[in-house]
Motif scaffolding. Structure first.
Motif, short mmCIF file in Angstrom:
data_model
loop_
_atom_site.label_atom_id
_atom_site.label_comp_id
_atom_site.label_asym_id
_atom_site.label_seq_id
_atom_site.Cartn_x
_atom_site.Cartn_y
_atom_site.Cartn_z
N CYS B 44 1.17 -1.46 0.08
CA CYS B 44 0.02 -0.08 0.14
C CYS B 44 1.00 1.32 0.31
O CYS B 44 0.32 1.95 0.14
CB CYS B 44 -0.73 -0.13 0.99
SG CYS B 44 -0.01 0.12 2.77
N GLY B 45 2.08 1.53 0.40
CA GLY B 45 3.14 2.27 0.42
C GLY B 45 3.38 3.34 1.41
O GLY B 45 3.92 4.05 1.04
N LYS B 46 3.50 2.15 2.42
CA LYS B 46 3.73 3.02 3.57
C LYS B 46 4.85 3.06 4.17
O LYS B 46 5.46 3.74 4.24
CB LYS B 46 2.86 1.46 5.14
CG LYS B 46 2.82 0.56 4.72
CD LYS B 46 2.01 0.07 5.77
CE LYS B 46 1.76 -1.60 6.66
NZ LYS B 46 2.65 -1.92 5.36
N SER B 47 5.34 2.20 3.59
CA SER B 47 7.37 1.90 3.67
C SER B 47 8.01 3.14 2.65
O SER B 47 8.64 4.08 3.55
CB SER B 47 8.47 0.43 3.81
OG SER B 47 7.64 0.00 4.88
N THR B 48 6.99 3.43 1.53
CA THR B 48 8.02 4.35 1.06
C THR B 48 7.39 5.31 1.70
O THR B 48 8.48 6.75 1.15
CB THR B 48 7.26 4.17 -0.44
OG1 THR B 48 6.69 2.76 -0.76
CG2 THR B 48 8.03 4.56 -1.67
N VAL B 168 11.06 10.56 14.49
CA VAL B 168 11.36 9.43 13.67
C VAL B 168 10.42 8.33 12.84
O VAL B 168 9.41 7.89 13.91
CB VAL B 168 11.94 8.28 15.84
CG1 VAL B 168 12.36 6.93 15.42
CG2 VAL B 168 12.47 9.58 16.24
N VAL B 169 11.15 7.74 12.49
CA VAL B 169 10.09 6.93 11.91
C VAL B 169 10.34 5.20 12.00
O VAL B 169 11.65 4.97 11.90
CB VAL B 169 10.16 6.92 9.77
CG1 VAL B 169 9.61 5.78 9.04
CG2 VAL B 169 10.03 8.37 10.03
N CYS B 170 9.36 4.82 12.29
CA CYS B 170 9.59 3.45 13.15
C CYS B 170 8.72 2.71 11.84
O CYS B 170 7.92 2.04 11.46
CB CYS B 170 8.85 3.14 14.04
SG CYS B 170 9.21 4.66 15.33
N ASP B 171 9.73 1.50 11.14
CA ASP B 171 9.25 1.35 10.00
C ASP B 171 9.04 -0.20 9.92
O ASP B 171 10.06 -1.12 10.20
CB ASP B 171 10.01 1.57 8.37
CG ASP B 171 9.52 0.66 7.22
OD1 ASP B 171 8.28 0.07 7.22
OD2 ASP B 171 9.82 0.96 6.07
N GLU B 172 7.55 -1.12 10.14
CA GLU B 172 7.67 -2.44 10.53
C GLU B 172 8.46 -3.01 11.74
O GLU B 172 9.07 -3.59 11.80
CB GLU B 172 7.80 -2.77 9.40
CG GLU B 172 6.93 -3.04 8.27
CD GLU B 172 5.47 -3.05 8.64
OE1 GLU B 172 5.35 -4.04 9.90
OE2 GLU B 172 4.64 -3.87 7.64
N ALA B 173 8.84 -1.49 13.24
CA ALA B 173 9.18 -2.24 14.49
C ALA B 173 9.59 -3.37 14.47
O ALA B 173 10.15 -3.85 15.64
CB ALA B 173 9.43 -1.02 15.04
N ILE B 174 8.23 -4.37 14.74
CA ILE B 174 8.09 -4.80 15.28
C ILE B 174 7.93 -6.24 15.00
O ILE B 174 7.74 -6.81 15.43
CB ILE B 174 6.95 -4.58 16.64
CG1 ILE B 174 6.00 -3.92 15.98
CG2 ILE B 174 7.56 -3.93 17.67
CD1 ILE B 174 5.11 -4.18 16.47
N SER B 175 7.67 -6.15 13.54
CA SER B 175 7.13 -7.17 12.79
C SER B 175 8.07 -8.09 12.29
O SER B 175 7.18 -9.28 12.06
CB SER B 175 6.20 -6.25 11.58
OG SER B 175 7.41 -6.25 10.57
N SER B 176 9.36 -8.63 12.92
CA SER B 176 10.27 -9.89 12.81
C SER B 176 10.76 -9.99 13.99
O SER B 176 11.46 -10.93 14.08
CB SER B 176 11.49 -8.83 11.84
OG SER B 176 12.01 -7.99 12.51
#
Lengths: 311, 314, 289, 264
Positions: B44-48, B168-176
């Motif tokens: 959906c482009g959120k990380s981008t 601070v951008v937290c990009d999927e900080a907890i998904s792995s």
């Protein structure tokens, strides 16, 4: 259709390469160690004096500015007319095409032989990984990949020719004794195919679709052969194609050892006597075959691997 | 008021015409000191968007303003001057750190770029930061291959926050990170934010975590903003948000929400030429949705949605 | 980090034996004058074609020259040339690969087109052309490799740089405010090094084989130079009477190539974590291909 | 559960004999899977839940080995069957779907060939022509709109969700009585996950016994009937989903069920 666009793009890419080949071949005659005019005269057994030097220069159009010479040469080259060979005084293209079948036969035999023994061996050693069979095959293939083909040729010639006296030490390119030169070439290429195919097969076994095939009731061997082999063979197609191109350009060493008069041997012999038109013809014809094979290979690959035309 | 603002931001990859946009016409303001959630499905482009904000990716169109100054056209070196105020925490995957770097070098890199301090001051500063994220000085000499998933994620947080950045951008900080560690990592992020009044953009596909952590929530689909919820638990208005929240399964069998599928399944996933991007899968799609794409309108106070069916009630 | 690479390498017996042979050969090359029993070029027809004896440990060739000495001097021509050629290829291919990978766009296309052209030519073809233009010699032969064999290095480096640019640690380095130069040198270059070192070692073996091959057919070094390929060619006429003339040089080539391959594969396994990249190096690095 | 369970596992043990010691992946597991019910296996990564499913099908790769236990399927103990007999069971009576749908299908084989292989392996006399209609309606049953286009396409042309549906179809086409789903939706988006779970529920109602392996308690709560919590290769808690959620006994189960709440 997407595939057609890719093919056109691929063909367009060839133009610069062909251009460079023609430039290389053309420069060969102008910049080479001897002056073309004197060399042509000597080949005709005429004493190079002032007048006939000038006459020959005129005849070969050597006085024209370089680009013009290049254009005339190119016009002739396109119809495969590379002039007359100094040695045999026959048109170069005729000489080369007379010898091309011998090289073709050798290339086909070597490729077939290398596949015939490399695919089963790779399957065997991937199937029974880390077994004694696997280790022996791996050692054999790494040794096979290190033995240079020209030395192997010499040793085989010594073994069969001198010791066992089955094969005449000097042999023409009769089909009967294609076995030895073809076997020599197939060892080096075959050894590489065994190693590459084996590592591809082992890589493929890790994928989920192999587990899924087993879960559908296929045995380990059947799953490997039915699903694994095709996916493992795909990357090999390019490798086999490129090697076939190399074989077609005439394996000079093997042809010389077994005095198999293919175009490779002919090119080297003419190199020694500075028969420049032959060299030019050889470079042009071999480059064109090599480029044609790469092109056919890419197109073939598009049809074999469905993923290509989509991305 | 807003620490960072974007308007009309677009990002397209490749140069095929018609351009397919990973991020299309996004206008958003992030208030100082808030934790803004950014949710959406993969692609959906959120990380981008997160990377565009930090200029780690070049925008195709639109303006980016950071603390009042327009940084859209800043060069690589101009950006270097202000990077200490904006940082990013990655997912902590296998290539999170340079395999040849020790933890000291990993956290030391930002410090070397922005502070002139001696080596042992450096070590004390790094050890202090490591303690803040629940690790200790004994990790200084370790390589990333010697760290577990949770430890790697903490070093990533330390690297990003050691310069006390404003944003601070937290990009999927907890998904792995394994389920057990999720709560600890979120707690660390929250405590550090409270101590140093950071502003977070919290990007995740984990609805439960976003609800627990974020103040406002932005929902994206195929590169467009669908809805901005003023509070994490505000009632969703946009059909896509409703479908997304219904599909997020609550871990309680008693709450058996009957309707889980609030969208048409087999709609193709390409971005439609015109009209609303959600038209092919929306249950309430009408003629107007096919022809004209709805802008992001304020439906209620602070509650934005991009849908023809929702008329502003102000 | 470097510690466990070395540990993995030391445990690999095959790689160590390969390294031992390589070091021995380099040593032999350096001190050739002192350790070879005779002057490899001294012709003495009186002692022509003798079998192994105390004075001539491996016997003499058709011109009475000591075979052992010629083999030892041969290491100079083959090993040193191969190493210099490989270094030059690295010096061309790696920077071009990094530039193409990191900058991308038109520069990347131009470099890759060059690489395509370089990889479509079979080396035997270019060898004929160059020898035709400049005459047969070892240095001209080196040109062939330098023109063609930089392409696989450039391509390998470019693909790993492109992959590295997308990794988190390179983006984090940019976010941490590091300069472009330090990102390339400290983050990108070290991580492209491991496949390069392993592949370069395998390519040295391939250059050795090709040098011997071209010299054997008269396109490389010319008699009387002490080159294994030349020795093989001279010995051809005596295949039935004195086969030893053919066996020794061939064995030397196989030993050297095997040593480099074993050491190269040892490096390959020790340096490269991802098995998929390891396969690429093994597949393209083979000696004869 | 009213009648006898379709699949009964009794004290199954699968150990891995690695260089640095024995890893007890599955260490004495008892499990029952009823017909027309979804049984969930829940546990963190590395708890042994996937290895349990592989052990049922006896697809354990070296250095792993099943050293003890029985696996009763429709009244037959699979552990006593020869490899040849087991091959008839795999795919025909037990079907399996995997976590990465796009990599669980052979990239160079069309969907129709996958389906055909699932049936052909067990009945060599079958020909593709007369199975096509059956394939078409099986694809419709798993919610794939235009079956003809999908039958002719390759796996990389399908989305993750579609691939997973084709895998489910492969389970149905041989009308297997048990379907093992190993993390079927963990790599799918939320909306696709909801749709796939809906398909599994429809299969359950049609009488299939489904083993659902997952680490996501939301999936368990909304989809499963019974559940087994697995930690370090052992079942530490089991029972109907509502009871276990209502009163979890083990600390680990309580920990898994705790919602994320931050100390503000």
């Amino acid at each position: 259709m997407k595939r057609f666009k890719l093919i056109v793009k691929r063909v367009v890419q060839i133009v610069p390469i062909l251009l460079i080949v023609t430039l290389l071949a053309f420069f060969l005659s102008n910049v080479s160690s001897g002056d073309v005019a004197t060399v042509t005269l000597q080949s005709r057994g005429v004493q190079p004096t002032e007048q006939n030097l000038a006459a020959v220069r005129e005849e070969l159009g050597l006085n024209a500015p370089l680009p013009v010479q290049y254009i005339n040469w190119l016009k002739k080259a396109v119809q495969f007319d590379f002039g007359i060979s100094f040695q045999t005084h026959k048109p170069v293209s005729e000489e080369i095409f007379a010898r091309f079948p011998a090289t073709l036969k050798l290339a086909l035999a070597a490729t077939l032989m290398s596949l015939v023994f490399s695919i089963p061996l790779a399957l065997l050693s991937a199937r029974y990984k880390d077994s004694t069979a696997d280790h022996t095959i791996r050692i054999l293939s790494s040794v096979g990949a290190t033995i240079p083909d020209f030395w192997l040729g010499l040793m085989l010639l010594y073994l069969f020719g001198v010791v066992l006296k089955i094969v005449p030490v000097i042999s023409g390119s009769k089909l009967s004794n294609i076995f030895l030169p073809a076997f020599t070439l197939s060892v080096a290429y075959g050894a590489t195919y065994v190693r590459v195919l084996r590592s591809n097969l082992i890589e493929v076994r890790r994928f989920d679709y192999m587990k899924a095939a087993r879960a559908r009731g296929l045995g380990e061997g059947k799953a490997l052969a039915k699903h694994g082999l095709k996916n493992a063979l795909l990357p090999m197609v390019t490798l086999i194609g490129i090697n076939f191109g190399k074989l077609l350009s005439g394996q000079i060493a093997t042809e010389t050892i077994f005095s198999w008069n293919g175009i490779g041997k002919f090119a080297v012999d003419s190199m020694k006597v500075k028969d420049l038109p032959v060299i030019q013809g050889y470079i042009m014809i071999v480059s064109i075959t090599y480029i044609a094979i790469n092109l056919i290979l890419d197109i073939l690959y598009m049809y074999i691997d469905p993923r290509i035309q989509s991305d | 008021m807003n620490i960072i603002e974007v308007n009309g931001l677009c990002k397209a990859y490749g140069n095929a015409r018609p351009r397919n946009y990973a991020v299309f016409d996004v206008s958003l303001g992030i208030r100082k000191g808030e934790i803004l959630g950014l949710v959406g499905e993969s692609g959906c482009g959120k990380s981008t968007l997160g990377k565009l904000l930090l200029k780690l990716e070049k925008p195709t169109k639109g303006r980016i303003t950071f603390e009042g100054t327009d940084i859209t056209d800043y060069s690589f070196n101009e950006m270097r001057k202000i990077r200490n105020n904006m940082q990013i925490i990655f997912q902590g995957s296998s290539n999170a750190f340079n395999p040849f770097y020790t933890v000291r070098q990993i956290i030391g890199e930002p410090l070397n770029n922005y502070c002139r301090i001696t080596n042992d001051d450096m070590d004390t500063k790094i050890t202090a930061m490591l303690e803040k994220v629940g690790l200790g000085g004994e990790y200084l000499g370790r390589y990333s291959s010697e760290l577990s998933g949770g430890q790697r994620q903490r070093v990533g947080i330390a690297r990003a926050l050691v310069l006390n950045p404003k944003f601070v951008v937290c990009d999927e900080a907890i998904s792995s990170v394994d389920y057990a560690l999720k709560k600890q990592i979120l707690q660390i992020l929250y405590d550090l934010k409270k101590q140093n009044s950071f502003t977070y953009l919290f990007i995740s596909h984990d609805i439960e975590a976003v609800k627990a952590v974020c103040d406002r929530v932005v929902v994206m689909y195929l590169g467009n903003i669908m809805e901005i919820l003023p509070h994490a638990d505000s009632k969703a208005l946009h059909p896509y948000t409703k479908a997304l929240l219904a599909a997020a399964l609550t871990a309680d069998p008693a709450v058996k929400s009957k309707k889980k599928i609030l969208f048409k399944e087999e709609g193709n996933l390409e971005i439609p030429g015109k009209g609303c991007v959600f038209q092919s899968r929306c249950l309430y799609a009408q003629k107007q949705c096919m022809s004209e794409s709805p802008g992001l309108a304020e439906i209620q106070d602070g509650h934005y949605a991009a849908c023809h069916l929702l008329q502003p009630e102000l | 980090m470097v510690r466990n690479i070395l540990r993995k390498l030391l445990h690999n017996k095959a790689a160590m034996s390969g390294l031992a042979v390589i070091l021995l050969l380099v040593f032999a090359g350096i001190f050739a004058e002192r350790i070879s029993p005779h002057d490899p070029y001294k012709v003495d027809l009186a002692v022509k074609l003798l079998g192994p004896s105390a004075r001539y440990p491996l016997g003499t060739d058709q011109l009475g020259r000591c075979i052992l000495s010629r083999l030892i001097y041969g290491t100079r021509t083959s090993l040193y040339t191969a190493m210099t050629v490989t270094l030059v290829i690295l010096a061309i291919g790696v920077p071009l690969g990094i530039i193409a990978g990191y900058i991308g766009g038109a520069v990347d296309n131009m470099i890759m087109r060059l690489a395509d052209i370089a990889s479509t030519f079979p080396s035997s073809l270019l060898a004929l052309a160059i020898v035709g233009i400049f005459g047969p010699s070892l240095y001209n032969l080196m040109l062939v490799f330098i023109f063609l064999w930089w392409a696989p290095f450039a391509r390998m480096v470019r693909s790993s740089v492109i992959k590295l640019k997308e990794t988190e640690f390179v983006m984090a380095a940019e976010a941490a405010g590091s300069r472009r130069i330090s990102i390339i040198l400290k983050h990108i270059f070290p991580n492209t090094l491991s496949p390069i070192i392993a592949y370069a070692t395998l390519r040295i073996a391939a250059v050795i084989v090709h040098i011997a091959g071209f010299s054997f057919i008269g396109l490389g070094s010319q008699p009387p130079t002490a080159d294994w390929g030349v020795m093989l060619n001279d010995g051809r006429q005596y295949i039935s009477s004195y086969p030893m003339l053919l066996i020794w040089p061939g064995l030397m080539i196989v030993v050297v190539v095997l040593a480099f391959n074993l050491f190269g594969e040892g490096l390959n396994d020790a340096l490269i974590p991802s098995s998929e990249e390891r396969a690429i190096v093994k597949e393209t690095g083979g000696a004869n291909v | 559960m009213s009648e006898t369970p379709v699949l009964q596992i009794r004290s199954l043990k699968t150990y891995f004999y690695t260089k640095n010691g024995v890893v007890k992946a599955v260490d004495g597991v008892d499990l029952d899977v009823g017909k027309g019910r979804i049984t969930a296996l829940v546990g963190g990564s590395g708890s042994g839940k996937s290895m349990l499913s592989m052990s049922v099908m006896n697809l354990v790769e070296k250095p792993g080995r099943i050293i003890d236990g029985q696996v009763w399927l429709n009244g037959r103990d699979l552990r006593t069957l020869s490899e040849k007999e087991l091959k008839d069971v795999r795919g025909k009576e037990i079907a399996m779907i995997f976590q990465e749908p796009t990599s669980a299908m052979n990239p160079v084989l069309k969907v129709k060939n996958h389906l055909f292989e699932a049936v052909h392996t067990h009945d060599k006399k079958l020909r593709m022509r007369d199975k096509l209609d059956e394939f078409r309606d099986v694809l419709l049953r798993v919610g794939l709109g235009n079956p003809d286009k999908i039958l002719e396409s390759y796996p990389f042309e399908l989305s993750g969700g579609m691939c997973q549906r084709v895998m489910v179809a492969m389970g149905i086409v041989t009308n297997a009585s048990v379907l093992i789903a190993d993390e079927p939706t963990s790599s799918l988006d939320l909306t696709t996950q909801a749709a796939i779970l809906e398909e599994l529920l429809r299969l359950k109602d049609a009488g299939m016994a489904i083993v659902l392996i997952t680490h996501d308690l939301g999936v368990v709560a909304q989809t499963a009937d019974d559940m087994y919590v697995i930690k370090d290769g052992k079942v530490i808690e089991s029972g109907p989903v509502c009871d276990v959620f209502a009163s979890p006994q083990q600390a680990y189960t309580k920990f898994l069920m705790e919602p994320i709440a931050l100390l503000r």
